[in-house]
Design an enzyme around this catalytic site. Structure first.
Site, PDB file in Angstrom:
ATOM      1  N   THR A   1      24.442 -31.095 -13.823  1.00  0.00           N
ATOM      2  CA  THR A   1      25.115 -30.645 -15.043  1.00  0.00           C
ATOM      3  C   THR A   1      24.392 -31.108 -16.288  1.00  0.00           C
ATOM      4  O   THR A   1      24.476 -30.472 -17.338  1.00  0.00           O
ATOM      5  CB  THR A   1      26.575 -31.162 -15.020  1.00  0.00           C
ATOM      6  OG1 THR A   1      27.235 -30.560 -13.907  1.00  0.00           O
ATOM      7  CG2 THR A   1      27.323 -30.803 -16.279  1.00  0.00           C
TER       8      THR A   1
ATOM      9  N   TYR B   1      30.374 -22.986 -16.296  1.00  0.00           N
ATOM     10  CA  TYR B   1      28.967 -23.170 -16.630  1.00  0.00           C
ATOM     11  C   TYR B   1      28.153 -23.100 -15.361  1.00  0.00           C
ATOM     12  O   TYR B   1      28.693 -23.141 -14.254  1.00  0.00           O
ATOM     13  CB  TYR B   1      28.726 -24.522 -17.316  1.00  0.00           C
ATOM     14  CG  TYR B   1      28.881 -25.715 -16.405  1.00  0.00           C
ATOM     15  CD1 TYR B   1      30.137 -26.205 -16.068  1.00  0.00           C
ATOM     16  CD2 TYR B   1      27.761 -26.329 -15.858  1.00  0.00           C
ATOM     17  CE1 TYR B   1      30.274 -27.285 -15.212  1.00  0.00           C
ATOM     18  CE2 TYR B   1      27.894 -27.420 -14.994  1.00  0.00           C
ATOM     19  CZ  TYR B   1      29.153 -27.889 -14.687  1.00  0.00           C
ATOM     20  OH  TYR B   1      29.289 -28.945 -13.830  1.00  0.00           O
TER      21      TYR B   1
ATOM     22  N   THR C   1      26.001 -35.324 -10.847  1.00  0.00           N
ATOM     23  CA  THR C   1      26.838 -36.504 -10.608  1.00  0.00           C
ATOM     24  C   THR C   1      27.584 -36.456  -9.271  1.00  0.00           C
ATOM     25  O   THR C   1      28.012 -37.492  -8.778  1.00  0.00           O
ATOM     26  CB  THR C   1      27.867 -36.691 -11.745  1.00  0.00           C
ATOM     27  OG1 THR C   1      28.664 -35.518 -11.833  1.00  0.00           O
ATOM     28  CG2 THR C   1      27.186 -36.978 -13.061  1.00  0.00           C
ATOM     29  N   ASP C   2      27.737 -35.242  -8.701  1.00  0.00           N
ATOM     30  CA  ASP C   2      28.573 -35.121  -7.492  1.00  0.00           C
ATOM     31  C   ASP C   2      28.111 -36.039  -6.361  1.00  0.00           C
ATOM     32  O   ASP C   2      28.925 -36.677  -5.698  1.00  0.00           O
ATOM     33  CB  ASP C   2      28.568 -33.677  -6.980  1.00  0.00           C
ATOM     34  CG  ASP C   2      29.422 -32.745  -7.823  1.00  0.00           C
ATOM     35  OD1 ASP C   2      30.109 -33.220  -8.738  1.00  0.00           O
ATOM     36  OD2 ASP C   2      29.379 -31.526  -7.559  1.00  0.00           O
TER      37      ASP C   2
ATOM     38  N   LYS D   1      31.628 -41.988  -7.821  1.00  0.00           N
ATOM     39  CA  LYS D   1      32.228 -41.005  -8.729  1.00  0.00           C
ATOM     40  C   LYS D   1      33.715 -40.941  -8.427  1.00  0.00           C
ATOM     41  O   LYS D   1      34.107 -40.721  -7.279  1.00  0.00           O
ATOM     42  CB  LYS D   1      31.568 -39.632  -8.543  1.00  0.00           C
ATOM     43  CG  LYS D   1      32.109 -38.589  -9.510  1.00  0.00           C
ATOM     44  CD  LYS D   1      31.345 -37.271  -9.462  1.00  0.00           C
ATOM     45  CE  LYS D   1      31.908 -36.312 -10.501  1.00  0.00           C
ATOM     46  NZ  LYS D   1      31.169 -35.038 -10.585  1.00  0.00           N
TER      47      LYS D   1
ATOM     48  N   GLU E   1      42.946 -54.281  12.966  1.00  0.00           N
ATOM     49  CA  GLU E   1      43.899 -53.505  13.774  1.00  0.00           C
ATOM     50  C   GLU E   1      43.206 -52.754  14.904  1.00  0.00           C
ATOM     51  O   GLU E   1      43.833 -52.402  15.894  1.00  0.00           O
ATOM     52  CB  GLU E   1      44.657 -52.515  12.890  1.00  0.00           C
ATOM     53  CG  GLU E   1      45.804 -53.122  12.101  1.00  0.00           C
ATOM     54  CD  GLU E   1      46.659 -52.037  11.473  1.00  0.00           C
ATOM     55  OE1 GLU E   1      47.517 -51.470  12.172  1.00  0.00           O
ATOM     56  OE2 GLU E   1      46.460 -51.757  10.272  1.00  0.00           O
TER      57      GLU E   1
HETATM   58  N1  GLU Z   1      28.085 -29.953  -9.185  1.00  0.00           N
HETATM   59  C1  GLU Z   1      27.354 -30.499 -10.271  1.00  0.00           C
HETATM   60  C2  GLU Z   1      26.315 -31.501  -9.752  1.00  0.00           C
HETATM   61  O1  GLU Z   1      26.588 -32.461  -9.127  1.00  0.00           O
HETATM   62  C3  GLU Z   1      28.314 -30.986 -11.231  1.00  0.00           C
HETATM   63  C4  GLU Z   1      28.415 -32.415 -11.441  1.00  0.00           C
HETATM   64  C5  GLU Z   1      27.524 -32.960 -12.506  1.00  0.00           C
HETATM   65  O2  GLU Z   1      26.327 -32.859 -12.482  1.00  0.00           O
HETATM   66  O3  GLU Z   1      28.124 -33.560 -13.356  1.00  0.00           O
HETATM   67  O4  GLU Z   1      25.165 -31.251  -9.948  1.00  0.00           O
END
Ligand code: GLU
Length: 339
Positions: free
Chosen positions: A23, A36, A102-103, A175, A296
């Site tokens: 992103t 987007y 970020t994913d 995340k 457990e």
């Molecule tokens: N799906 C995207 C990715 O991981 C969106 C998350 C992001 O980059 O913030 O590239």
């Protein structure tokens, strides 16, 4: 007498940037509000939007991939690890920044921390908002990531993740939110540091082995062992564990309920898989805390491994690398305790 006007510019650290998309390189392209396309803009465009970076560092830019990080896979991880090692090898290069979605950033960061042999700074950075969104977070995150990569305190820290003025160790970060710019948290271990408009403050070193002290490598590998994650829940049965075994998994991470628990039907299937040599790692779906051995679930009896405080997706990363060295649950348990 001051001779400032004719003084040469101070030498700036040389930082290599590997771009993979995400992103941070995304753009709203019309359509529904908030929609987007990620991985749209080149790394030259992203860096060009932050001219202040040129005052801080000399950059070499390399576009390795252009993907949303949901499309990261073993081949790209191996390629990235090799490119990171090559980029950091020249003595004149001070550090590395990797732009990334970020994913799955936490998984890539942990993989690189375990597979790249370096003491130099290795910083992953992304953004939650696309580059042309209102109040985009990418430009400041990128500026701060370069500042961290230039900072001697980032030496020997393994891979780091920089976002929202925070610095996280690869092993600790996760995340935690679908949209907020403060999505990253280092849940059990706390922050590596803070970075405010390029000013860096360190809080502590990474607590586990990585990089030069890691036995894993991406060199000469084109694949990694297959490891599946099975999510536990009330009413779970053995179906998905059997499916993972049938698909050829060499390892299965259970995203267990609570402290890595799973229904008796699923536990029986997992024990049968372990008896066939498939490594079963118990992690937790809770997002925090430890999964300890034999609380457990009798790990000694069933031949299971306890993930400690690694979340399921990071346990999968370590298990893939561990299975390149051994299939012994006892040795893999030691690796989970060490890395
Ligand atoms: N799906 C995207 C990715 O991981 C969106 C998350 C992001 O980059 O913030 O590239």
């Amino acid at each position: 007498m001051s001779n400032a006007a004719s003084s040469p510019l101070p030498l700036r650290p040389r930082i290599h940037v590997l771009a993979t998309g995400g992103t941070i390189a995304g753009a709203h392209t019309g359509g529904a509000p908030g929609s987007y396309r990620s991985a749209t803009l080149s790394i030259e465009t992203l860096v060009g939007a932050v001219p202040q970076i040129a005052e801080m560092a000399d950059l070499a830019l390399e576009q390795v991939a252009q993907v949303g990080s949901q499309d990261m896979d073993d081949a790209l991880w191996l390629e990235l690890a090799r490119r990171a090692g090559a980029a950091l090898a020249p003595p004149g290069v001070a550090g590395l920044v990797i732009t990334h979605g970020t994913d799955t950033m936490e998984e890539t960061a942990y993989f690189l921390s375990l597979a790249v042999k370096t003491t130099k700074p290795m910083v992953l950075v992304g953004a939650m908002r696309p580059a042309n969104a209102i109040s985009a977070d990418g430009p400041m995150n990128l500026y701060n990531a370069i500042a961290v990569a230039c900072d001697p305190g980032a030496t020997s820290q393994g891979a780091l993740v920089v976002a929202n003025d925070e610095i996280h160790h690869a092993r600790a970060v996760s995340k935690t939110n679908t949209t907020q710019v403060g999505t990253f948290h280092s849940i059990n271990q706390g922050l590596a540091g803070l970075v405010n408009q390029g000013r860096v403050h360190w809080f502590g070193p990474a607590g586990t082995q990585h990089t030069l002290a890691s036995e894993f490598s991406a060199d000469a590998r084109s694949t990694l062992p297959r490891v599946e994650i099975v999510f536990a829940h009330a009413g779970m049965d053995r179906t998905l564990i059997d499916a993972a075994v049938a698909a050829g998994a060499e390892g299965i991470v259970i995203a267990g309920v609570g402290s890595g628990n799973l229904h008796a039907l699923a536990r029986t299937a997992a024990a049968e898989a372990a008896a066939k040599g498939i490594c079963i790692v118990r992690a937790s779906r809770t997002g925090g805390g430890m999964v300890e051995r034999s609380v457990e679930v009798d790990d000694d009896r069933f031949g299971f491994v306890a993930a400690g405080d690694l979340n399921p997706q990071k346990a999968r990363v370590l298990l893939k690398l561990a299975l390149t060295r051994t299939h012994s649950p006892a040795l893999i348990q030691e690796m989970f305790d060490r890395y």
